[in-house]
Write a protein that holds these residues in place. Sequence first.
Motif, mmCIF file in Angstrom:
data_model
loop_
_atom_site.group_PDB
_atom_site.id
_atom_site.type_symbol
_atom_site.label_atom_id
_atom_site.label_comp_id
_atom_site.label_asym_id
_atom_site.label_seq_id
_atom_site.Cartn_x
_atom_site.Cartn_y
_atom_site.Cartn_z
ATOM 1 N N SER A 38 0.802 -1.277 -0.035
ATOM 2 C CA SER A 38 0.045 0.086 0.067
ATOM 3 C C SER A 38 0.940 1.210 0.090
ATOM 4 O O SER A 38 2.289 1.259 0.438
ATOM 5 C CB SER A 38 -0.805 0.106 1.165
ATOM 6 O OG SER A 38 -0.134 0.316 2.517
ATOM 7 N N GLY A 39 0.328 2.334 -0.437
ATOM 8 C CA GLY A 39 0.866 3.762 -0.360
ATOM 9 C C GLY A 39 1.336 3.800 1.122
ATOM 10 O O GLY A 39 2.378 4.425 1.497
ATOM 11 N N THR A 40 0.435 3.843 2.086
ATOM 12 C CA THR A 40 0.841 3.812 3.434
ATOM 13 C C THR A 40 2.018 3.259 3.851
ATOM 14 O O THR A 40 3.036 3.746 4.614
ATOM 15 C CB THR A 40 -0.508 3.566 4.313
ATOM 16 O OG1 THR A 40 -1.515 4.024 3.880
ATOM 17 C CG2 THR A 40 -0.129 3.417 5.944
ATOM 18 N N HIS A 64 -1.169 13.345 3.940
ATOM 19 C CA HIS A 64 -1.450 12.080 4.122
ATOM 20 C C HIS A 64 -0.786 11.446 5.421
ATOM 21 O O HIS A 64 -1.213 10.725 6.091
ATOM 22 C CB HIS A 64 -1.390 11.199 3.172
ATOM 23 C CG HIS A 64 -2.251 9.861 3.119
ATOM 24 N ND1 HIS A 64 -1.748 8.774 3.491
ATOM 25 C CD2 HIS A 64 -3.470 9.883 2.928
ATOM 26 C CE1 HIS A 64 -2.698 7.937 3.610
ATOM 27 N NE2 HIS A 64 -3.833 8.399 3.238
ATOM 28 N N GLU A 69 -2.491 8.126 8.444
ATOM 29 C CA GLU A 69 -1.507 6.608 8.556
ATOM 30 C C GLU A 69 -1.541 6.327 9.680
ATOM 31 O O GLU A 69 -0.561 5.810 10.049
ATOM 32 C CB GLU A 69 -0.303 7.043 7.698
ATOM 33 C CG GLU A 69 -0.632 7.355 6.250
ATOM 34 C CD GLU A 69 0.851 7.393 5.459
ATOM 35 O OE1 GLU A 69 1.663 6.926 5.847
ATOM 36 O OE2 GLU A 69 0.543 7.817 4.199
ATOM 37 N N GLU A 118 4.309 16.059 -0.619
ATOM 38 C CA GLU A 118 2.947 15.165 -1.049
ATOM 39 C C GLU A 118 2.518 15.982 -2.647
ATOM 40 O O GLU A 118 2.383 17.111 -2.564
ATOM 41 C CB GLU A 118 1.842 15.313 -0.094
ATOM 42 C CG GLU A 118 0.639 14.497 -0.532
ATOM 43 C CD GLU A 118 -0.295 14.296 0.648
ATOM 44 O OE1 GLU A 118 -0.076 14.022 1.704
ATOM 45 O OE2 GLU A 118 -1.545 14.726 0.129
ATOM 46 N N ASN A 122 -3.698 15.633 -1.624
ATOM 47 C CA ASN A 122 -4.722 15.223 -1.818
ATOM 48 C C ASN A 122 -5.652 15.870 -1.078
ATOM 49 O O ASN A 122 -6.759 16.686 -1.799
ATOM 50 C CB ASN A 122 -4.697 13.719 -1.005
ATOM 51 C CG ASN A 122 -5.891 13.099 -0.782
ATOM 52 O OD1 ASN A 122 -7.024 13.640 -1.158
ATOM 53 N ND2 ASN A 122 -6.077 12.112 0.031
ATOM 54 N N ALA A 153 1.906 9.392 -3.888
ATOM 55 C CA ALA A 153 0.853 8.491 -4.344
ATOM 56 C C ALA A 153 0.252 8.623 -5.565
ATOM 57 O O ALA A 153 -0.053 7.815 -6.385
ATOM 58 C CB ALA A 153 -0.367 8.673 -2.973
ATOM 59 N N CYS A 179 1.706 5.111 -6.065
ATOM 60 C CA CYS A 179 0.716 4.140 -5.997
ATOM 61 C C CYS A 179 0.336 3.239 -7.590
ATOM 62 O O CYS A 179 0.201 4.245 -8.231
ATOM 63 C CB CYS A 179 -0.655 4.656 -5.177
ATOM 64 S SG CYS A 179 -0.378 4.862 -3.442
ATOM 65 N N SER A 181 -2.562 1.651 -7.373
ATOM 66 C CA SER A 181 -3.783 1.497 -7.183
ATOM 67 C C SER A 181 -4.342 3.187 -7.396
ATOM 68 O O SER A 181 -3.385 3.755 -7.940
ATOM 69 C CB SER A 181 -4.217 1.217 -5.893
ATOM 70 O OG SER A 181 -3.592 1.987 -4.854
HETATM 71 C C1 LIG Z 1 -1.188 11.140 -0.662
HETATM 72 C C2 LIG Z 1 -1.533 9.927 -0.337
HETATM 73 N N1 LIG Z 1 -0.461 9.163 -0.013
HETATM 74 C C3 LIG Z 1 -0.712 7.965 0.545
HETATM 75 C C4 LIG Z 1 -1.911 7.327 0.499
HETATM 76 C C5 LIG Z 1 -1.877 5.828 1.085
HETATM 77 O O1 LIG Z 1 -2.294 5.194 0.077
HETATM 78 P P1 LIG Z 1 -2.924 3.611 0.459
HETATM 79 O O2 LIG Z 1 -4.297 3.724 0.648
HETATM 80 O O3 LIG Z 1 -2.523 2.671 -0.556
HETATM 81 O O4 LIG Z 1 -2.405 3.261 1.740
HETATM 82 C C6 LIG Z 1 -2.840 7.946 -0.009
HETATM 83 C C7 LIG Z 1 -4.336 7.374 -0.145
HETATM 84 O O5 LIG Z 1 -5.189 7.975 -0.178
HETATM 85 C C8 LIG Z 1 -2.662 9.198 -0.466
HETATM 86 O O6 LIG Z 1 -3.804 10.054 -0.751
#
Ligand SMILES: Cc1ncc(COP(=O)(O)O)c(C=O)c1O
Length: 330
Positions: A38-40, A64, A69, A118, A122, A153, A179, A181
Motif C-alpha cells: 500500500s501507499g501507506t 496524508h 496513516e 506530497e 490530496n 501516491a 501507488c 492503485s
Molecule cells: C497522498 C496519499 N499518500 C498515501 C496514500 C496511502 O495509500 P494507500 O491507501 O494505498 O495506503 C494515500 C491514499 O489515499 C494518499 O492520498
Amino acid sequence: MARAALGDDVFGDDPTVNLLQDRAAALLGKDAALLVPSGTMGNQVALRSHTEPGDEIIVESNSHIFLYEGGGFAALSGLSARCVDGTAGVMSPADVRAAVRPPGGLSHYPNSALLCVENTANRAGGTVVPLVRCRELGLLAREEGLAYHLDGARMFNASAAMGIEPAELAAPFDSISFCLSKGLGCPIGSLLVGSHEFIARAHRFRKMFGGGMRQAGVLAAAGLYALDHHIERLVEDHRRARVLGEGLASVPGFYVERERLVTNMVYAGIDEELGSASELVAWLADAGVLTTAVSGSSVRFVTHLDVDDAGVQQTLDACSDFVGRHRASA
Ligand SMILES: Cc1ncc(COP(=O)(O)O)c(C=O)c1O
C-alpha cells in the motif's frame, strides 16, 4: 496476472516483481525499487529507513503522512512530526527552514531528519507542487542535512498536469513512494524508489512491518500493465474533473475553488441549508456515484479510469436532483 511468472519475492526471486521494480526505478531515474502492498506502507517504510527513533520529520499540516496513516510515524518509527502549513498543499521554503530544529540543539530538541512533500496534494484538492518548488525544497533539505521524501501516491497525475517526465519530478528526492492503485487502476500495490543503499535498508523494514509478500508477481503483473497503459491517459481524468468541477460550480448551493481543478479531484462545499455532506454522499450512492465526505459540508469527487463522460454527467444530474429535492421539500 493469470499468466505471470512467479517466484517467492521474500527471497527476491519472483521474476515479475523484479521486472516491475526495475521498471519503476528506471521510470523515475533512480537505482532501485521495492514493491509494497500500500501507499501507506511505502511511506512508513520510507520514514523508518531515513530516520532513527527520536528523530523528527517535517510534513505539510494536511499531509496524508500526518493525518491519515494512523499516527504510524510515531507508533512504528518513534518519530515526532513538525507540521508546516502550506498554501494549496505547497509549503514555502521560509516556513520549512523555520521548522528545522537548530543543529546540536543543546540536546533539548529532537533531530530534524526528514522533509516530506506530497504531490499531488490530496487534501488540498489534488493540487500540484510545482517542480521549481520541489527543487528549492530539495536544496534546502540538502543544506540542512535532511533526507527528502516524496509521497507521490499520485505523482503521475502531478507530472501529467505539469507536462513533464516522471523522472524530472522525482529527481530532487532521495526517495519516492507511488501507488499502482488509485488512478493507475491496480487492485493493490505501491512502489518505494530510491538509491541501492536506501532500498536495501527499506527491504529490511518492509519485512519487519509485515509487507514481504510471497508470489506477489500476480500483483506486479497488474502493475506492469498499469505503467504501460494507464499513465498517458491520466490527462483524460484531469479533463473530466475540470468538466465536473465547472459543472458543480454552477449548481446552486455548491461551491468549488476553480483554481484547484488541476488534476483528478474536485472538492465541493455545499450550503448548509441543502443538507450535510454525508446526506449528499448517501444520495449520490443511491444514484450509483461513490464519493467521500471530507467534512460536514464538503465532499470529494475523484475521476479515474472507470469514470467516463457519461459518469460525469450522471454525477452532475444527481447533484442537481439533490438540490431539487431540497427545493421541493422547502
Ligand atoms: C497522498 C496519499 N499518500 C498515501 C496514500 C496511502 O495509500 P494507500 O491507501 O494505498 O495506503 C494515500 C491514499 O489515499 C494518499 O492520498
